[in-house]
Write an enzyme that holds these catalytic residues in place. Structure first.
Site, PDB file in Angstrom:
ATOM      1  N   LYS A  31      12.879   1.713 -56.145  1.00 54.80           N
ATOM      2  CA  LYS A  31      12.728   1.041 -54.877  1.00 54.80           C
ATOM      3  C   LYS A  31      14.072   0.832 -54.175  1.00 54.80           C
ATOM      4  CE  LYS A  31      12.570  -3.218 -55.023  1.00 54.80           C
ATOM      5  NZ  LYS A  31      12.399  -4.655 -55.100  1.00 54.80           N
ATOM      6  N   THR A  32      15.032   0.315 -54.910  1.00 52.12           N
ATOM      7  CA  THR A  32      16.350   0.059 -54.333  1.00 52.12           C
ATOM      8  C   THR A  32      16.973   1.353 -53.843  1.00 52.12           C
ATOM      9  OG1 THR A  32      16.589  -1.719 -55.920  1.00 52.12           O
ATOM     10  CG2 THR A  32      18.563  -1.050 -54.743  1.00 52.12           C
ATOM     11  N   ASP A 222      13.172  -6.385 -48.040  1.00 54.73           N
ATOM     12  CA  ASP A 222      12.929  -6.090 -49.451  1.00 54.73           C
ATOM     13  C   ASP A 222      12.165  -7.261 -50.073  1.00 54.73           C
ATOM     14  OD1 ASP A 222      12.960  -4.818 -51.823  1.00 54.73           O
ATOM     15  OD2 ASP A 222      15.083  -5.135 -52.261  1.00 54.73           O
ATOM     16  N   GLU A 223      11.503  -7.035 -51.178  1.00 55.29           N
ATOM     17  CA  GLU A 223      10.748  -8.076 -51.888  1.00 55.29           C
ATOM     18  C   GLU A 223       9.821  -8.817 -50.928  1.00 55.29           C
ATOM     19  OE1 GLU A 223      11.027  -7.996 -55.006  1.00 55.29           O
ATOM     20  OE2 GLU A 223      13.089  -7.544 -55.600  1.00 55.29           O
ATOM     21  N   GLN A 253       4.342  -8.138 -58.341  1.00 53.63           N
ATOM     22  CA  GLN A 253       5.548  -8.852 -58.765  1.00 53.63           C
ATOM     23  C   GLN A 253       5.823 -10.073 -57.907  1.00 53.63           C
ATOM     24  OE1 GLN A 253       8.922  -6.320 -60.070  1.00 53.63           O
ATOM     25  NE2 GLN A 253       7.649  -4.607 -59.452  1.00 53.63           N
ATOM     26  N   ARG A 620      10.719  -5.155 -67.269  1.00 51.50           N
ATOM     27  CA  ARG A 620      12.188  -5.098 -67.294  1.00 51.50           C
ATOM     28  C   ARG A 620      12.668  -4.160 -68.384  1.00 51.50           C
ATOM     29  NH1 ARG A 620      12.604  -5.558 -62.800  1.00 51.50           N
ATOM     30  NH2 ARG A 620      10.345  -5.576 -62.861  1.00 51.50           N
TER      31      ARG A 620
END
Length: 754
Positions: A31-32, A222-223, A253, A620
């Site tokens: 994503k980043t 983002d997020e 998330q 993670r």
DNA sequence: AGGTACTTATAGAGT
DNA sequence: ATAAGTACCT
């Protein structure tokens, strides 16, 4: 070519530059990377970095992304406005402060300041501080602000007023009104005000709306799953003109509903932006198949979510290890043992490991074990550097110099170090201040004219003079120079040097560290984005103390961490682990009432958030994942017994090693469907009966000496002693096979035998 | 006014 | 277990 390293889905998301778009990005799906390339692509296509606004979840994420984009397209990337909602819009508010009736050197109150202020108001109103619990009141006001409900609107809202009344808090709206008045009097804003006031700016000033719409022609968020209504509304307004809005996130998330985040923002995006293009990034590059599949099998249990199929072409990998231990101590030593084993035999680094937990207090037992085994570790979050007393004291001096109206700062330092100004005198100042509707500092300046005599008027005058002298130099001196003068003038170092306590050396070191941070701030390169604004804006580029303070107030502990070159194990809460990845991950404390938290059991929404939290934790991990459970755990100074987390059962057992099928333990979680509906303000009904400790009290009186009892873990035994009563009844039980145990009946779930 | 000894609230994630 | 608040003494 710029986009060569991207897969098809990522490429599609990057190349779609115009209009509204939603990128659903599964865990570990790059994503980043996609967002980074997207911004670089925009710039390469000719969009000016000046016209790009990118909102991230932490300042650190923004900084890293900027660096990556710089590597792709060169230093012009530094001109992008990028940061958290709070930091970006606090800069805008600083620039436009006058429109809001503020000066640009306003203070940002942190949660602690807010609570202290609320406490004072509740006291002034002569209200019972048990009913008007300051944390509760703070949450409620925060929720209102995040939903753009002003004090006046609150009072006019029938539903809200009824909720308050029905739980005996009918003066809550009055507290809210007074709270905002006093914030203004102190020329301060709380965290929520930064967003609320940004909305006010855009609502009430058409010229500013136009100005910032023209500036932020491309808005990227983002997020997005963790945005609240206030944030949603800001970006909606900003992007209304050019309609280039790109939001990135993963509904699975979303873990910040407790803070007002509204998962509906992402779920309803397509309804909200009719022509929105949707891109799904579903290939996971991070984890093994076992980890991805296990996480998927868990998150499937959630009802409300966007359909997606996260998959990976990585190796299958080891199954997830589930391990039950007898106590939190055992759990900790199990974890350090596993770490040691891998480090000595497989040449793995310490920094390849992360230990994640639900609550900060769990770190203690783990830390002890790591220290005992000489495993280097680093703990993220917990008591933050800026939360330490010695740091807050010095910062309060800085704050008072920058903003003389800052009442919370004033209270903190007026008599620290002790200078003979006691409670009585401060009380008189408080009364004078509220009678004249002025700040405490202003009252102190007029100490002489106060009707009641102040015996320490001279001392107050000395203090005022000292602060004023520093204030005069605010724009003349850089932050470090002025800070050093204030530090010397405050005699704080002298105070800690004379203090006998062995901890005070450390306090002095911390103060020195803060001074180093000041020096680093002064030496740092000028923030280019601050240079760019033209016209009437105040100058933000000076390295003065006020600029430092605003930066520091919005900095989180993770932002503060240096690029750790040290080789250490990472310890943090799951929330803090968002966005990170590690080859080996331990999730500790997989127990009912801890994870899921006992506070989440009352509603399905809350329970689903806990489930998403575990999903975040599991995803993670790159190579190996461990879930551990302690049958007994110290909490609040008492031993506590809990069943393994229901989430363990929800993970498909084919991906799991070590799960023990529970024969006869009854798990009453099938009642999920009976939850009560929630009012539209998140968390606003949390005052409903919710006994501390959560576990319903059963009939504890029915146990007697000599009685044969059965315990899930320890088996059969006989009660030898009983002590305490009610909730605190403890029984000393002699077990047939487990020896003597002292059990708190409230937790132990003892059953009578025969 | 300032310091010490006892009492009591609080124990969910964090910009 | 710990931090913060209160009561009381010097």
């Amino acid at each position: 070519m710029l986009l060569d390293g991207l897969n098809e889905a990522q490429k599609g998301a990057v190349e779609q530059t115009e209009g509204a778009m939603l990128i659903i990005a599964g865990a570990g799906s790059g994503k980043t990377r996609t967002l980074t390339y997207k911004i670089a692509y925009l710039i390469e296509k000719g969009v000016s970095p000046f016209n790009i606004l990118a909102l991230t979840f932490t300042n650190k994420a923004a900084q890293e992304m900027k660096e990556r984009i710089t590597n792709l397209v060169g230093p012009s990337a530094m001109q992008i406005w990028m940061g958290t909602f709070h930091s970006v819009f606090s800069k805008v508010i600083r620039i436009e402060a006058q429109r809001l009736g503020y000066l640009s050197n306003f203070t940002i109150y942190d949660t602690n300041d807010s609570k202290n202020l609320l406490k004072a108001i509740i006291k002034d109103f002569s209200l019972d501080d048990k009913i008007y619990n300051k944390s509760f009141v703070q949450n409620r006001i925060s929720a209102a602000k995040n939903n753009l409900i002003s004090p006046v609107a609150y009072k006019q809202n029938v539903q809200l007023m009824q909720e308050d009344e029905s739980c005996g808090k009918k003066y809550l709206s009055d507290i809210y009104i007074e709270y905002n008045l006093r914030l203004r009097r102190a020329m301060a804003m709380d965290f929520d005000d930064l967003l609320f006031n940004m909305n006010v700016l855009l609502r009430d000033n058409p010229d500013l709306l136009l100005k910032y719409q023209e500036k932020f022609q491309y808005v990227l968020v983002d997020e997005y799953q963790d945005t609240n209504y206030s944030q949603y509304y800001i970006i909606k307004k900003l992007s209304a003109r050019f309609k280039n809005i790109c939001v990135v996130g993963d509904d699975s998330q979303s873990i910040y509903a407790f803070r007002g985040a509204n998962i509906q923002n992402i779920l309803n995006f397509q309804r909200d932006y009719k022509d929105a293009k949707v891109f799904k990034l579903e290939q996971n590059y991070r984890s093994t198949q076992n980890i991805v599949n296990a996480a998927n099998s868990l998150i499937e249990k959630n009802v409300g979510k966007i359909k997606k199929n996260v998959w990976t072409s990585n190796v299958q990998g080891d199954k997830i290890t589930y391990q039950e231990l007898s106590s939190d101590k055992e759990e900790a030593s199990y974890i350090s043992g596993q770490i040691l084993k891998r480090i000595s035999y497989q040449g793995v680094k310490h920094s390849d490991f992360a230990i994640l937990y639900r609550t900060n207090q769990q770190s203690r037992a783990i830390e002890e074990s790591l220290r005992f085994q000489n495993i280097p570790y680093r703990i993220f979050s917990g008591l933050s550097f800026y939360d330490r007393k010695e740091i807050k004291d010095l910062l309060a001096y800085f704050r008072l110099v920058v903003n003389n109206y800052d009442d919370e700062a004033f209270i903190r330092v007026i008599n620290f170090p002790a200078r003979g100004i006691g409670e009585t005198s401060i009380g008189k100042l408080r009364i004078f201040a509220s009678e004249n509707n002025i700040s405490l500092f202003a009252s102190a300046q007029r100490a002489k004219e106060m009707s009641s005599d102040l015996r320490c008027a001279n001392k107050i005058e000395d203090f005022v003079t000292m602060i004023k002298t520093f204030s005069l130099n605010l724009q003349q001196e850089d932050a470090f120079t002025l800070g050093s003068q204030i530090l010397a003038g405050s005699h704080i170092i002298k105070f800690w040097k004379e203090d006998e306590d062995p901890g005070s050396d450390n306090k002095i070191e911390n103060i020195e560290e803060l001074m180093n941070a000041l020096q680093a701030f002064v030496d740092s390169e000028e923030d280019a984005i601050l240079d760019e604004l033209t016209g009437e804006e105040i100058s933000l580029k000076n390295k003065t103390l006020d600029v430092f303070l605003q930066q520091v107030s919005l900095m989180s502990e993770t932002d503060r961490q240096e690029e750790g070159n040290e080789d250490t194990v990472s310890l943090m809460t799951i929330h803090a682990a968002k966005g990170l990845e590690f080859p080996y991950v331990f999730v500790a404390g997989m127990e009912e009432n801890l994870f899921p938290s006992v506070l989440s059991l009352g509603s399905r929404d809350d329970l689903e958030e806990e489930r998403r939290l575990l999903y975040v934790a599991m995803t993670r991990a790159e190579k190996e994942l461990f879930l551990t459970c302690a049958q007994a755990r110290y909490r609040n100074g008492q031993m506590n017994f809990n069943d393994p987390s229901r989430f363990i059962d929800e993970i498909d057992s084919q991906y799991l090693n070590g799960a023990i099928a529970k024969q006869d333990s009854i798990k009453p979680y099938k009642q999920e469907e009976t939850f009560k509906p929630k009012p539209h303000l998140t968390k606003l009904n949390s005052s409903l009966p919710n006994p501390i400790g959560g576990t319903p009290v059963k009939d504890l009186g029915s146990f007697a000496l000599g009685m044969r009892v059965f315990h899930d873990k320890f088996g059969s035994g006989v009660i030898k002693e009983l002590e305490g009563k009610g909730d605190d009844t403890k029984a000393l039980v002699v077990f047939d096979n487990a020896g003597e145990k002292k059990l708190v009946l409230r937790f132990a779930k003892l059953k009578k035998q025969e």
